[in-house]
Design an enzyme around this catalytic site. Sequence first.
Site, PDB file in Angstrom:
ATOM      1  N   PHE A 227       0.857  -1.190   0.000  1.00  0.00           N
ATOM      2  CA  PHE A 227       0.000   0.000   0.000  1.00  0.00           C
ATOM      3  C   PHE A 227       0.898   1.246   0.000  1.00  0.00           C
ATOM      4  CE2 PHE A 227      -1.937  -3.413   2.547  1.00  0.00           C
ATOM      5  CZ  PHE A 227      -3.121  -3.641   1.860  1.00  0.00           C
ATOM      6  N   SER A 250      -2.453  -0.727  -5.629  1.00  0.00           N
ATOM      7  CA  SER A 250      -3.404  -1.057  -6.688  1.00  0.00           C
ATOM      8  C   SER A 250      -3.713   0.151  -7.565  1.00  0.00           C
ATOM      9  CB  SER A 250      -4.694  -1.611  -6.079  1.00  0.00           C
ATOM     10  OG  SER A 250      -5.225  -0.680  -5.166  1.00  0.00           O
ATOM     11  N   CYS A 340      -5.693   2.444  10.399  1.00  0.00           N
ATOM     12  CA  CYS A 340      -6.220   3.794  10.632  1.00  0.00           C
ATOM     13  C   CYS A 340      -7.740   3.728  10.727  1.00  0.00           C
ATOM     14  CB  CYS A 340      -5.764   4.760   9.547  1.00  0.00           C
ATOM     15  SG  CYS A 340      -6.205   4.244   7.894  1.00  0.00           S
TER      16      CYS A 340
END
Length: 396
Positions: A227, A250, A340
């Site tokens: 990520f 992605s 988060c």
Amino acid sequence: MAQLILMPGKERSAFKRHPWLFAGSVGRLEGRARPGDTVEVLADNLRPLGRAAYSPKSQIRARFWTFDADESVDDGFFKRRVAAAVARRQVLPELRGQEGLRLIHAESDGLPGVIADQYGDTVVVQLTSAGADKWRKAIVAALVQATGCQRIYERSDSDVRGMEGLESATGWLLGEARDEPLSILENGVRLAVDVAGGHKTGFYLDQRDNRQLLGQLSAGKDVLNCFCYTGGFSLQALAGGANSVLSIDSSGPALVQARANLALNPQLPADRAHWQEADVFQALRDFRKDGKLFDVIVLDPPKFAPSASHADRAARAYKDINILGCRLLKPGGLLMTYSCSGGIGLELFQKIIAAAALDAGREARIVRRLAGAADHPVALNFSEGEYLKGLLVQVD
Ligand code: SAH
């Protein structure tokens, strides 16, 4: 000013200075108030509790601006609150001189619904509640005064505006776009920030310290950054002397920006960086099949649980990537893992990671607890919200 009178017993959270009043706590509204108007809040015995922004369309029916029932909510109020938030950051040594800095962290700076991030000479504001939206002029004027910045961009396009009955609003409030891209220097690494097209206000400033820590852990290591967004962690790992850095996201546009960021830093060894556009869940399974192993793995996913009601599904997703992460580490390897999600507290997150390590068949220990940077404070009385939590885990 209209009066919002609470149900019996519902003044307790206000006594604890929790800034939110849910619809179920509200008894009645006396007088008329439009979305964002300031209302006086009273206990059911009519004891005054403070002043709040009224949000008729939201389940969070009102957000306190002040617990002082006599304090006026006016231009001067925003000037004081904004100046205090900016000054608070100057006290913290690691924040002094940062080119990228969160100036206002909403509720935790006494300004519900207001986010402001500074990138160089530009401030990006995000207004997410009816009250914040109503006071936009005062907030912007206060930011200009407190920072001296003459360039203010609005990124009020977060989903939560919908829950407040607000349309999205983006664009320059002061100044205009320049030809050359905006960038910040973060711990020796230059990073471009796309305030109009990037995520949130353009960048994830809350991970600044953790990116620096990764740099300190990376010398000679094979690093996997999952990520990766625009490559903030990746570039710190390269700066720290990583042997190789494989970064996955992605989002094609995020990776384009990540490569561009690497090009902004000619001092870094570009041949050690590899970028992969893929779904992290799939990519990690493929690495497992191929028998790939890493020394350090970063897992910094988007929030899987926006609220507590999504916690179960999100817990499963966190567990899945962390099982894979643990399995892909060499003996003694380090996992930097984050959440988060507002719906997942630190205690639950730790349990999820413990279960993941167990399922991966790895003995593991927490070697450091990780949090968001100091310009993203969390008010002691306010544990909701998507504050960052993380663990540095070492596996045998
Ligand atoms: N670590 C980054 C911020 C990560 S934000 C930093 O320090 O700046 C989360 C990122 O996850 C986004 O860039 C998003 O595009 C990406 N993402 C979301 N779901 C994904 C998935 N299933 N696989 C890979 N990337 C994903």
